[in-house]
Design an enzyme around this catalytic site. Sequence first.
Site, PDB file in Angstrom:
ATOM      1  N   GLU A  83      -6.978  -5.444 -10.185  1.00 11.60           N
ATOM      2  CA  GLU A  83      -6.941  -4.914  -8.824  1.00 11.60           C
ATOM      3  C   GLU A  83      -8.299  -5.168  -8.176  1.00 11.60           C
ATOM      4  O   GLU A  83      -9.196  -4.338  -8.192  1.00 11.60           O
ATOM      5  CB  GLU A  83      -6.616  -3.424  -8.840  1.00 11.60           C
ATOM      6  CG  GLU A  83      -6.395  -2.839  -7.455  1.00 11.60           C
ATOM      7  CD  GLU A  83      -6.228  -1.335  -7.477  1.00 11.60           C
ATOM      8  OE1 GLU A  83      -6.119  -0.754  -6.388  1.00 11.60           O
ATOM      9  OE2 GLU A  83      -6.222  -0.730  -8.573  1.00 11.60           O
ATOM     10  N   ASP A  85       2.111  11.770  -6.393  1.00 10.72           N
ATOM     11  CA  ASP A  85       1.407  12.973  -6.832  1.00 10.72           C
ATOM     12  C   ASP A  85       1.300  14.022  -5.739  1.00 10.72           C
ATOM     13  O   ASP A  85       0.767  15.112  -5.970  1.00 10.72           O
ATOM     14  CB  ASP A  85       0.013  12.625  -7.368  1.00 10.72           C
ATOM     15  CG  ASP A  85      -0.904  12.019  -6.304  1.00 10.72           C
ATOM     16  OD1 ASP A  85      -0.430  11.761  -5.175  1.00 10.72           O
ATOM     17  OD2 ASP A  85      -2.103  11.803  -6.612  1.00 10.72           O
ATOM     18  N   ASP A 127      -1.452   5.053 -11.237  1.00  9.59           N
ATOM     19  CA  ASP A 127      -2.847   4.814 -10.853  1.00  9.59           C
ATOM     20  C   ASP A 127      -3.762   5.773 -11.622  1.00  9.59           C
ATOM     21  O   ASP A 127      -4.786   6.224 -11.116  1.00  9.59           O
ATOM     22  CB  ASP A 127      -3.029   4.987  -9.341  1.00  9.59           C
ATOM     23  CG  ASP A 127      -4.289   4.284  -8.817  1.00  9.59           C
ATOM     24  OD1 ASP A 127      -4.808   3.408  -9.519  1.00  9.59           O
ATOM     25  OD2 ASP A 127      -4.744   4.638  -7.715  1.00  9.59           O
ATOM     26  N   GLY A 136      -8.222   6.936  -7.675  1.00 10.36           N
ATOM     27  CA  GLY A 136      -7.170   6.950  -8.668  1.00 10.36           C
ATOM     28  C   GLY A 136      -6.426   8.270  -8.629  1.00 10.36           C
ATOM     29  O   GLY A 136      -6.622   9.097  -7.721  1.00 10.36           O
TER      30      GLY A 136
END
Length: 364
Positions: free
Chosen positions: A109, A228, A255, A290
């Site tokens: 990434e 999340d 992530d 993250g």
Amino acid sequence: MQRNFLALPSNRVGKPVEFEVADAVDAHGLLLVPGFIDLQVNGGGGALLNEQPTLDGIRQICTAHAKFGTTALLPTLITDTREVRTAAIEAGLEAKKAAVAGFLGLHLEGPHLSIARKGAHDPSLIRPMDDADLAEMVACARALGGLMVTVAPENATREQVRALCDAGVVVSLGHTDVGYETACSYARAGARTVTHLFNAMSGLGHREPGVVGAALATGTLHAGLIADGFHVDPASMGIALRGKKGPGQIFLVTDAMSPIGTEMTSFHLNGREILRQGGRLTLADGTLAGADIDMLSSVRFVHEKIGLPIEEAIRMASAYPADVMGIASHKGRLLPGTDADFVLLTPELGMKSTWIGGEAVFSA
């Protein structure tokens, strides 16, 4: 556990030969589901790929996520130096040779992203893709087999994307501020998916649909989603799920960072402290860095908070990411001939056990 045997004549004189058929596991009252596949995993179990780009680091990450039902994952390296990326690639090749349980390949990434949409990536390390970068990633894809690369059109050309795709790389668009038409043109060049939908990309506007609009309106594009409740509001998740044009699908990614499966309250990335508090991971300025979530919790979230049928929530964590990586023939589904990667859950979606290749790797 009960071990069963079957005796059948196996030679011309008719003498019975005993051989093992299978292990029998009592799963009465439990849910048997395909193993989860996570295509964006920065760390877990105390290890972060950027800080520990080694075989042991990869093994530690895979072991940590197996406790939450993930049977295949892409350890993910975010923007870093050339030397760290090379070390991560070498570790990935070692992990493949060692047949590390759960290791599917790598996700790079960055560093070829947009500074305008850098998120938690270190802007001093973001740069354009050059010939050496391209050659290293092409060689990695051919040797490793499973490689995803997140790039931004600001720092990677369409020709480079085509070359990556021709080598078997799964190219994802992310951390980019380009508009709808540019994003669509990169999809035509071969980009297959979008990294963490809504986050670090141009948003959906009524006159400029942005990268979000391209991800939803372009049938060839898939899109990863961090479920999340912090990265994307549940209402926006529902809108995206209802509006996504197929055959591309929205799939779940965690992530996740190094604290998953630990009691850590902070860690370091590129020399910067990341704080863990209230289910969030942030830099000192509050920027999300993250996520602090595992795949089973992500499945629960889209089922309970968005109201998706449990079957669809599970597909988002198994079948759809398998489709993205082109491995649907042997992973992501419970069908004859597929790998014996599966998870046993309670009816309340609690963990019981995780199996990879027919071997139990975790039992609650």
